[in-house]
Write an enzyme that holds these catalytic residues in place. Structure first.
Site, PDB file in Angstrom:
ATOM      1  N   GLN A   1       2.083  -6.089  -3.097  1.00 16.77           N
ATOM      2  CA  GLN A   1       2.324  -6.150  -1.646  1.00 16.77           C
ATOM      3  C   GLN A   1       3.659  -5.457  -1.302  1.00 16.77           C
ATOM      4  OE1 GLN A   1       1.383  -9.568  -3.008  1.00 16.77           O
ATOM      5  NE2 GLN A   1      -0.697  -8.935  -2.736  1.00 16.77           N
TER       6      GLN A   1
ATOM      7  N   GLY B   1      -4.059  -4.275  -4.739  1.00 18.74           N
ATOM      8  CA  GLY B   1      -4.841  -3.214  -5.372  1.00 18.74           C
ATOM      9  C   GLY B   1      -3.964  -2.010  -5.644  1.00 18.74           C
ATOM     10  N   HIS B   2      -3.708  -1.726  -6.916  1.00 22.31           N
ATOM     11  CA  HIS B   2      -2.907  -0.565  -7.286  1.00 22.31           C
ATOM     12  C   HIS B   2      -3.827   0.524  -7.816  1.00 22.31           C
ATOM     13  CE1 HIS B   2       1.068  -3.025  -7.815  1.00 22.31           C
ATOM     14  NE2 HIS B   2       0.633  -2.953  -6.570  1.00 22.31           N
TER      15      HIS B   2
ATOM     16  N   LYS C   1       2.587   2.006  -5.154  1.00 19.32           N
ATOM     17  CA  LYS C   1       3.334   1.451  -6.293  1.00 19.32           C
ATOM     18  C   LYS C   1       2.627   1.690  -7.620  1.00 19.32           C
ATOM     19  CE  LYS C   1       3.415  -2.595  -4.343  1.00 19.32           C
ATOM     20  NZ  LYS C   1       2.911  -2.205  -3.009  1.00 19.32           N
TER      21      LYS C   1
ATOM     22  N   ASP D   1       0.825  -1.223   0.000  1.00 25.44           N
ATOM     23  CA  ASP D   1       0.000   0.000   0.000  1.00 25.44           C
ATOM     24  C   ASP D   1       0.854   1.266   0.000  1.00 25.44           C
ATOM     25  OD1 ASP D   1      -2.393  -1.616   0.298  1.00 25.44           O
ATOM     26  OD2 ASP D   1      -1.808  -1.843   2.398  1.00 25.44           O
TER      27      ASP D   1
END
Length: 428
Positions: free
Chosen positions: A224, A40-41, A16, A13
């Site tokens: 991650q 989740g990006h 990235k 988080d």
């Protein structure tokens, strides 16, 4: 030819998605190498938010090749949903999106066991998303997993599905008291998924190496973060893959000598989702303020993130593990308005101070952070375009981090949008 790796230097988080999106301007190819749709990006373009779970962030750039490598575990239903959503928003996939034949599949029983196992742990739960990631990797290591290539041999697919479902049904019914799965239904649904994603399936290990040898700029996109690495993180409160640099090679088929730069994405403070030790966690008004101002809620799950001050002991550990030579510092703007800002520079445990990241969970849960304190700033920095125009106190904070880590900055992010960024060094 050039290859750069972007990975998380904390518990994930870190931002990235935005970093990869920015550096994709100079990349030709973006490859995701680990994890699943538990990641989740978030990419914000002209105020419009895009949340990507499996598909590399480079998909937002026309003409860039995007690849899901063999190290990723894929829920085909989730992948199809993500493709359809992005297509509906005008994103093109034809000829520039590929999925590894060697990637493993997340099956319905993986999701069932993941959620049920987590629920039974009670207060000792890990904090998994329940999306079947861990059980899929477990089957991969147990050599009973299904791969994308299995979708295109009906005999193999049916044999593996029926064999696996028969075994998991025994466990589901006798041990967990769950309803059995219908193997024929599982077979039919995955056969259908295979047909839908078939235009994108390729032998990507050869493809990536061919593109590299042709002189293309390759961006490897991590999911991650370092402290969630199954080998080097806060085990067992970790993910089931290797989001460190080592995982980039096993998860793509590229050789280690192909890598030129490693960019560690570092939030200006620290967050973590789920259970597990968090030395600098702030369970007070300051922590809640970081959460609210930073919008610290999971892009995949919506869960509130735990928040705390920046931990340089952990970051130095991340630098060592992956050979980080550039830092992308994100969310510096979130710290605007704090009177005092702290940075952890050591750990105290049983009367001793040390600067290494211990493997023992008991120590991590009971140590006391040693902080260095900085004066804050009140000026709005989101529109700053040059490093020298940052407030003096912000520069002192940023310079301290750089000097402690002994690396240069690739960029400093001052907001969610592409434009709210100071680019300091190229990574290709």
């Amino acid at each position: 030819m050039s290859c750069s790796l972007v990975l998380g230097a904390q518990w994930g988080d870190e931002g990235k998605g935005k970093v990869v999106d920015l550096f994709t301007e100079e990349a030709d190819v973006v490859v995701r190498f680990s994890g699943g749709h538990n990641a989740g990006h978030t990419v914000v373009i002209k105020g419009e938010k895009y949340i990507l779970h499996l598909i590399p962030s480079g998909i937002m750039h026309d003409g860039k090749v995007n690849i899901i490598g063999n190290g990723v575990v894929i829920d085909p239903e989730a992948l199809i949903e993500e493709i359809n959503d992005l297509k509906a928003r005008g994103i093109s996939f034809e000829g520039r999106f590929f999925v590894s034949k060697r990637a493993h599949l997340i099956m319905p029983y993986h999701k069932i066991f993941d959620k049920h196992s987590e629920a039974k742990k009670g207060s000792k739960k890990i904090g998994t998303t329940g999306r079947g990631i861990g059980p899929s990797y477990a089957d991969k290591m147990a050599r009973v997993g299904l791969r994308v290539c299995d979708l295109y041999d009906e005999e193999v697919l049916k044999e593996k599905v029926f064999q696996n479902v028969e075994e998991v049904n025994l466990i589901a019914e006798r041990i967990h008291g769950l309803e059995p799965l219908n193997p024929q239904e599982v077979f039919e649904s995955y056969k259908k998924y295979g047909e839908i994603i078939k235009p994108y399936v390729a032998e990507t290990s050869y493809m990536i190496n061919k593109l590299y040898n042709e002189g293309k700029n390759i961006m490897l996109e991590g999911a991650q973060g370092t402290l969630l690495d199954v080998d080097h993180g806060t085990y067992p409160f970790v993910t089931s893959s290797n989001p460190t640099a080592g995982g980039a090679f096993t998860g793509t088929g590229l050789a280690p000598q192909s890598l030129n730069n490693v960019v560690g994405v570092l939030k200006a403070y620290t967050t973590r989702v789920g259970s597990g030790p968090f030395p600098t966690e702030l369970e007070d008004e300051t922590g809640q303020r970081l959460r609210d101002v930073g919008g610290e809620y999971g892009a995949t799950t919506g869960r509130p993130r735990r928040c705390g001050w920046l931990d340089l002991v952990a970051t130095k550990y991340a630098k060592m593990l992956s050979g980080i030579n550039y830092i992308a510092l994100t969310k510096l703007d979130v710290l605007t308005g704090f009177d005092k800002i702290k940075v952890c520079v050591g750990y105290e445990y049983n009367g001793k101070v040390f600067e290494t990241f211990p493997p023992e969970i008991k120590i991590l849960e009971n140590l006391t952070p040693v902080y260095k304190e900085f004066d804050g700033w009140t000026e709005d920095i989101t529109k700053v375009k040059r490093y020298n125009d940052l407030p003096e106190n912000a520069k002192k904070y940023v310079e301290f981090i750089k000097n402690e880590l002994g690396v240069e900055y690739a960029l400093i992010s001052l907001g969610t949008d592409r434009e709210e960024t100071i680019i300091l060094n190229k990574v290709f």
